[in-house]
Enzyme design. Structure first.
Site, PDB file in Angstrom:
ATOM      1  N   PHE A 252      16.089  63.070  18.730  1.00 43.11           N
ATOM      2  CA  PHE A 252      15.848  64.061  17.685  1.00 43.11           C
ATOM      3  C   PHE A 252      16.969  64.057  16.645  1.00 43.11           C
ATOM      4  O   PHE A 252      16.718  63.955  15.432  1.00 43.11           O
ATOM      5  CB  PHE A 252      15.722  65.446  18.347  1.00 43.11           C
ATOM      6  N   VAL A 253      18.205  64.129  17.100  1.00 43.78           N
ATOM      7  CA  VAL A 253      19.345  64.116  16.181  1.00 43.78           C
ATOM      8  C   VAL A 253      19.643  62.690  15.727  1.00 43.78           C
ATOM      9  O   VAL A 253      19.934  62.451  14.548  1.00 43.78           O
ATOM     10  CB  VAL A 253      20.589  64.737  16.836  1.00 43.78           C
TER      11      VAL A 253
ATOM     12  N   VAL B 115      19.755  51.903  21.863  1.00 51.33           N
ATOM     13  CA  VAL B 115      18.619  52.677  22.355  1.00 51.33           C
ATOM     14  C   VAL B 115      18.198  52.159  23.725  1.00 51.33           C
ATOM     15  O   VAL B 115      18.408  50.991  24.050  1.00 51.33           O
ATOM     16  CB  VAL B 115      17.423  52.610  21.371  1.00 51.33           C
ATOM     17  N   ARG B 116      17.603  53.055  24.517  1.00 55.78           N
ATOM     18  CA  ARG B 116      17.120  52.663  25.845  1.00 55.78           C
ATOM     19  C   ARG B 116      15.774  51.952  25.773  1.00 55.78           C
ATOM     20  O   ARG B 116      15.426  51.182  26.649  1.00 55.78           O
ATOM     21  CB  ARG B 116      17.009  53.902  26.746  1.00 55.78           C
TER      22      ARG B 116
ATOM     23  N   ARG C  85      22.742  62.629  29.379  1.00 57.88           N
ATOM     24  CA  ARG C  85      21.762  63.287  30.253  1.00 57.88           C
ATOM     25  C   ARG C  85      21.752  64.743  29.828  1.00 57.88           C
ATOM     26  O   ARG C  85      22.756  65.436  29.937  1.00 57.88           O
ATOM     27  CB  ARG C  85      22.132  63.163  31.732  1.00 57.88           C
TER      28      ARG C  85
ATOM     29  N   SER D 265      28.622  69.983  23.497  1.00 60.02           N
ATOM     30  CA  SER D 265      27.703  71.128  23.566  1.00 60.02           C
ATOM     31  C   SER D 265      28.490  72.428  23.590  1.00 60.02           C
ATOM     32  O   SER D 265      29.595  72.494  24.154  1.00 60.02           O
ATOM     33  CB  SER D 265      26.837  71.040  24.826  1.00 60.02           C
TER      34      SER D 265
ATOM     35  N   TYR E  17      25.586  70.672  33.414  1.00 65.00           N
ATOM     36  CA  TYR E  17      25.590  70.000  32.114  1.00 65.00           C
ATOM     37  C   TYR E  17      26.853  70.342  31.335  1.00 65.00           C
ATOM     38  O   TYR E  17      27.564  69.459  30.838  1.00 65.00           O
ATOM     39  CB  TYR E  17      24.341  70.406  31.329  1.00 65.00           C
TER      40      TYR E  17
END
Length: 329
Positions: free
Chosen positions: A20-21, A41-42, A82, A125, A151
């Site tokens: 998204f970001v 990217v995965r 994650r 975060s 997290y």
């Protein structure tokens, strides 16, 4: 693979480039001809952006200094992680968060430093600060962290490891802690609120007097771009928000206006909602809807000379327009 970076351009490596970001950030980066963005990217994105050099990787810890991914790269912007999940299935959640968010991040940063990368921007975060500002002042960037969930703990440990690595290697580390990010294409609870409002459902959130900080996608991307070159950003921690906090009631009212569907809000006391949510096993959801979580971005503004380019109503309109377009498909 999309277009290769020009050797005359400054290389920027973005992990999590299909998220998204990440996608919004890459869209901003390719608009500047001075930059040659590369995305780890995965899996290949359904729609690749022209001008972005996409590269697949397996595990972050496997991205070593001689892999070629860091060739001509000046700055890494690390978004891959994650993420916090509502329905955790791992038997040891903290171990899983640490494997990706701590071990993977630090391995990537060590490889970047060995390859001669100048700056490492880590998107952390607000959960590193804590979960709530009920009965206290807004969080600040440099106060003692108090994460409560796995997290947030993993993000704090990654931050600590990066700061130590910066001291050992000279790699410039920039830490950005966003609050809830919203914008065109947003999912999860924010999208659920738009669905409720668009359907005209009466909602019991007309008497919520909390305060929550949010950050628009475009505002967060603008801050990350600012951190690429700003000399004052090196080895600093910044909080990211729109700088305009809203109660849940105010947010729903403004979002309803943006959707053209005035919010039908019933003035149910917050204490009743919390009690009902606890009985239904939805305590975490009630804390987000009824509790406060505010951040103070004065440091971000003053040290970087930064201000959010979009105000709240502009950002909500952009989010609503995109949502309505998707409903028409």
């Amino acid at each position: 693979m999309a277009g290769q970076g020009n050797a005359q351009c400054r290389g920027l490596l973005v992990t999590g480039g299909s998220g998204f970001v990440g996608r919004a950030l890459l869209e901003q980066l390719v608009a500047n001809p001075a930059w040659a963005p590369r995305a780890l990217v995965r899996q290949w994105p359904a729609q690749q952006l022209a001008g972005v050099d996409y590269r697949l990787f397996g595990e972050l810890a496997a991205v070593d200094a001689v892999s070629g991914h860091f060739e001509l790269v000046d700055t890494v912007i690390h978004l891959a992680s994650r993420v916090h999940v509502m329905q955790e299935t791992a038997t040891d959640p903290l171990a899983e968060f640490r494997r990706v968010n701590v071990d993977g991040t630090l391995s990537l940063a060590r490889s970047a430093a060995q390859a001669g990368v100048r700056r490492f921007i880590f998107v952390s975060s607000v959960k590193v600060n804590g979960e709530s500002t009920d009965d206290r002042a807004p969080f600040t960037a440099d106060e003692v962290p108090a994460p409560l969930d796995p997290y947030g703990i993993s993000k704090r440990e990654a931050e600590e490891g990066l700061r130590q690595l910066a001291t050992q290697t000279g790699l410039e580390v920039v830490i950005v802690r966003p609050v809830l990010v919203y914008g065109p294409g947003v999912k999860a609870n924010f999208r659920s609120m738009m669905n409720w409002l668009n359907r005209g459902l009466p909602l019991p959130f007309g008497a919520i007097h909390n305060k929550r900080s949010l950050v628009a996608l475009d505002n967060l991307v603008d801050l990350l771009v600012t951190c690429i070159d700003h000399p004052a950003a090196a080895n600093q921690t910044f909080l990211a928000s729109d700088g305009h906090d809203l109660s849940t009631t105010e947010l729903l009212q403004r979002l309803g206006q943006a959707l053209g569907k005035p919010a039908r809000l019933l003035p149910v006391p917050a204490i009743w909602l919390k009690s009902a949510a606890m009985l239904a096993g939805k305590g975490a959801l009630s804390r987000r809807l009824c509790g406060s979580l505010q951040v103070d971005i004065d440091k971000t503004r003053e040290m970087l000379g930064w201000k959010p380019p979009l105000d709240v109503d502009q950002a909500l309109r952009a989010t609503a327009i995109n949502f309505l377009k998707e409903q028409d498909k």
